[in-house]
Write a protein that holds these residues in place. Structure first.
Motif, mmCIF file in Angstrom:
data_model
loop_
_atom_site.group_PDB
_atom_site.id
_atom_site.type_symbol
_atom_site.label_atom_id
_atom_site.label_comp_id
_atom_site.label_asym_id
_atom_site.label_seq_id
_atom_site.Cartn_x
_atom_site.Cartn_y
_atom_site.Cartn_z
ATOM 1 N N LEU A 177 62.444 -23.599 74.687
ATOM 2 C CA LEU A 177 62.961 -22.788 73.664
ATOM 3 C C LEU A 177 64.494 -23.170 73.833
ATOM 4 O O LEU A 177 65.228 -23.100 74.595
ATOM 5 C CB LEU A 177 62.858 -21.020 73.773
ATOM 6 C CG LEU A 177 63.575 -20.322 73.045
ATOM 7 C CD1 LEU A 177 63.185 -20.585 71.582
ATOM 8 C CD2 LEU A 177 63.480 -18.629 73.373
ATOM 9 N N ALA A 237 52.434 -28.332 64.260
ATOM 10 C CA ALA A 237 52.995 -27.047 64.154
ATOM 11 C C ALA A 237 51.794 -26.364 63.610
ATOM 12 O O ALA A 237 50.630 -27.071 63.243
ATOM 13 C CB ALA A 237 53.845 -27.149 63.235
ATOM 14 N N PRO A 239 64.657 -25.801 63.479
ATOM 15 C CA PRO A 239 63.710 -24.901 63.420
ATOM 16 C C PRO A 239 62.392 -25.508 63.084
ATOM 17 O O PRO A 239 61.360 -25.350 63.533
ATOM 18 C CB PRO A 239 64.003 -23.785 62.538
ATOM 19 C CG PRO A 239 65.470 -23.724 62.503
ATOM 20 C CD PRO A 239 65.896 -25.212 62.561
ATOM 21 N N THR A 256 59.876 -27.073 65.514
ATOM 22 C CA THR A 256 59.023 -26.332 66.321
ATOM 23 C C THR A 256 57.596 -26.785 66.371
ATOM 24 O O THR A 256 57.061 -26.884 65.082
ATOM 25 C CB THR A 256 59.233 -24.989 65.871
ATOM 26 O OG1 THR A 256 60.299 -24.454 66.387
ATOM 27 C CG2 THR A 256 58.120 -24.014 66.741
ATOM 28 N N GLN A 261 55.018 -27.097 74.328
ATOM 29 C CA GLN A 261 55.549 -26.490 73.277
ATOM 30 C C GLN A 261 57.201 -26.556 73.263
ATOM 31 O O GLN A 261 57.926 -26.270 74.054
ATOM 32 C CB GLN A 261 55.459 -24.894 73.533
ATOM 33 C CG GLN A 261 55.947 -24.201 72.523
ATOM 34 C CD GLN A 261 55.203 -24.356 71.247
ATOM 35 O OE1 GLN A 261 53.913 -24.355 70.864
ATOM 36 N NE2 GLN A 261 56.014 -24.382 70.093
ATOM 37 N N THR A 278 60.121 -25.071 70.898
ATOM 38 C CA THR A 278 60.403 -23.955 69.798
ATOM 39 C C THR A 278 62.021 -23.733 69.937
ATOM 40 O O THR A 278 62.706 -23.769 70.428
ATOM 41 C CB THR A 278 60.056 -22.531 70.385
ATOM 42 O OG1 THR A 278 58.632 -22.456 70.477
ATOM 43 C CG2 THR A 278 60.170 -21.424 69.333
ATOM 44 N N SER A 298 65.025 -22.031 67.595
ATOM 45 C CA SER A 298 65.216 -20.580 66.896
ATOM 46 C C SER A 298 66.471 -20.993 66.026
ATOM 47 O O SER A 298 67.382 -21.842 66.349
ATOM 48 C CB SER A 298 65.448 -19.605 67.870
ATOM 49 O OG SER A 298 66.752 -20.128 68.451
#
Length: 126
Positions: A11, A40, A88, A91, A121, A123, A125
């Motif tokens: 993240l 995605a 973003p 992601t 993964q 991600t 933000s």
């Protein structure tokens, strides 16, 4: 049999950076063209970048050009994806892929690759 293992996902805030790694088993890593793809939720798997056997040639999707850089270290049997200025919309689950024989015209297609990692993964933000 070739095994691929991705790592480095996580993240991060928009504008940040991550470096993904893809470790490949076997002694013939330099025999494979390597690629990064991402998927995605609710979307098809899409091409991100590819690198030829020696690393002399690289290809990046327009959406990541200037922000992501693919590289490989054949002595370490590892491929990398340096991701800067993350957004973003980056992601996704990121997959590495390998294929011995591939053409420039087909290396952006996920169906051209025989070997895949399990994915990592990423991600971003806002």
């Amino acid at each position: 049999q070739v095994q691929l293992v991705e790592s480095g996902g996580g993240l991060v805030q928009a504008g940040g950076s991550l470096r993904l790694s893809c470790a490949v088993s076997g002694r013939t890593f330099s025999s494979y063209v390597m690629g990064w793809f991402r998927q995605a939720p609710g979307k098809e798997r899409e091409f991100v970048a590819a690198i030829t056997w020696s690393g002399a040639n690289t290809y990046h999707a327009d959406s990541v050009k200037g922000r992501f850089t693919i590289s490989r270290d054949n002595a370490k049997n590892t491929m990398y994806l340096q991701m800067n200025s993350l957004k973003p919309e980056d992601t996704a689950v990121y997959y590495c892929a390998a294929q011995r024989t591939i053409t420039i015209a087909t290396m952006t297609s996920f169906s051209s690759y025989a070997y895949w990692g399990q994915g990592t993964q990423v991600t971003v933000s806002s």
